[in-house]
Design an enzyme around this catalytic site. Structure first.
Site, mmCIF file in Angstrom:
data_model
loop_
_atom_site.group_PDB
_atom_site.id
_atom_site.type_symbol
_atom_site.label_atom_id
_atom_site.label_comp_id
_atom_site.label_asym_id
_atom_site.label_seq_id
_atom_site.Cartn_x
_atom_site.Cartn_y
_atom_site.Cartn_z
ATOM 1 N N ASP A 232 -19.861 -2.123 3.046
ATOM 2 C CA ASP A 232 -20.423 -0.905 3.629
ATOM 3 C C ASP A 232 -21.467 -0.294 2.695
ATOM 4 O OD1 ASP A 232 -18.768 -1.201 5.799
ATOM 5 O OD2 ASP A 232 -17.251 0.201 5.077
ATOM 6 N N HIS A 287 -15.280 -7.134 3.905
ATOM 7 C CA HIS A 287 -14.288 -7.089 4.980
ATOM 8 C C HIS A 287 -14.890 -7.597 6.278
ATOM 9 C CE1 HIS A 287 -16.365 -3.192 4.760
ATOM 10 N NE2 HIS A 287 -16.128 -3.035 6.043
ATOM 11 N N ARG A 297 -8.663 -4.279 20.503
ATOM 12 C CA ARG A 297 -8.532 -3.486 19.285
ATOM 13 C C ARG A 297 -9.614 -2.417 19.276
ATOM 14 N NH1 ARG A 297 -10.787 -3.938 13.940
ATOM 15 N NH2 ARG A 297 -9.544 -2.713 12.473
#
Length: 372
Positions: A232, A287, A297
């Site tokens: 990120d 990730h 999800r």
């Protein structure tokens, strides 16, 4: 979010295939969504489920929370936090809004499509442009008020959803400030060391975005990718996820580790800018998101950064003769532009020298992904 961050996206438009897929109509996985990991990748673990290590879960009411946070940040770059102070009703409502949005017909969602040079609205992940295959997901980015977009989605009921997002943003901003001081405190940093924390030390001028994500049930989840591996561009990210697992983080020497939902818990991870601020002591964790055969999800990411004009560089307390600054100063605005050009090599592109303590940038890992 200050205008400077909008400018960063306008300066680096992302030209994506704007044909949005109606996932409910697919009985088989199209070739355009079929991913294959390199067989020689030491980190390859299709599911992450066979690894026994688990991401730390930290109770923020624990008197030792500061030290626990520091240990998790240094070892993992990510943890889950409980007793964080965000009401469960607020999390449930934000999840309900997210589910309602992605349950709308495709033609309705396309009324709020994000343009190539824009940051807000409906669309696929910006990182999609770095990969030849498509990701099994859709997203909606919120910067500032979502009222214009929400009015197009829910003409009769937009104000209630806007209020829910506003309340969520306010609570996340408070929690992000709290987590920032736990992270910084674990490094021995005080309010006097961070001028841009403001006179009250509450990071009042910080910037943020909210990212709503939807990963539909997938007919062939082992060959699909919900969201490709990335770090990120934030200081830190706070993630709420529904009851379906999918988030995985890469731990050096271990491989991909699944971060299962914890009732009442929130995931928080170190971003690239906090990695720079810590002079590489706390890793910006790589990730990804995998998908599920039978369950959708949902996740909501709060992407937290500094004021757009503030130059982020290694803190003076963390540098010295044996610990030189590893990165040059960079604003969030500038770094977003660097990320748009170099993606997961962005940290390396602003690095001044190699670490002397054996630490490795996440950018230096072999995380190649091929398709086929």
């Amino acid at each position: 979010m200050p205008a400077g961050l909008f400018d960063a996206f306008r300066a680096h438009p992302v030209n994506l295939d704007l044909k949005h897929q109606d996932f409910t109509s697919l009985q088989d996985l199209p070739d355009s969504y079929a991913w294959t990991q390199l067989g020689g990748d030491e980190h390859y673990n299709p599911t992450g489920d066979s690894i026994s290590e688990t991401v730390p879960v930290i109770d923020l009411s624990d008197p030792n929370a500061l030290n626990l946070i520091g240990r998790a940040c240094k070892t993992w770059g990510v943890c889950q936090v409980t007793n964080h102070g965000v009401p469960s009703t607020l999390l449930d409502n934000a999840e309900h809004i997210t589910n309602s949005l992605f349950s709308l017909p495709v033609h309705q969602k396309l009324k709020t499509s994000r343009s190539p040079e824009s940051i807000s609205g409906y669309g696929v992940a910006r990182i999609s442009s770095f990969f030849p295959k498509r990701m099994w997901s859709e997203g909606f980015t919120i910067v500032g008020s979502p009222v214009e977009h929400f009015r197009r989605l829910w003409p009769q009921d937009y104000s209630r959803h806007c209020d829910g997002i506003k309340e969520y943003e306010e609570e996340m901003k408070k929690l992000a400030g709290r987590l920032m001081w736990l992270v910084l405190g674990s490094l021995g940093i005080t309010e006097e060391d961070i001028e841009w924390a403001g006179p009250k030390g509450d990071f009042h001028e910080s910037s943020a975005a909210i990212q709503l994500n939807h990963y539909p049930a997938c007919p062939d989840p082992d060959r699909a990718m919900g969201l490709a591996p990335h770090t990120d561009s934030t200081l830190l990210t706070i993630l709420h996820q529904n009851r379906t697992s999918g988030l995985q983080v890469l731990k050096e020497g271990t491989g991909w580790v699944t971060v299962p939902p914890v009732p009442g818990g929130l995931v928080f991870n170190i971003g690239d800018l906090l990695h720079i601020l810590s002079n590489g002591l706390y890793p910006s964790v790589l990730h990804r998101a995998k998908v599920n055969r039978t369950h959708q999800r949902l996740s909501i990411a709060y992407l937290y950064g500094p004021p757009s004009s503030v130059k982020i560089s290694p803190l003076s307390k963390l540098v010295g003769p044996s610990q030189p600054p590893l990165y040059r100063p960079v604003t969030w605005n500038e770094y977003l532009g660097t990320k748009a050009k170099h993606f997961n090599k962005a940290l390396s592109s602003v690095r001044l020298c190699a670490p002397l303590n054996g630490l490795v940038d996440v950018n230096d890992h072999n995380n190649s992904v091929t398709v086929g």
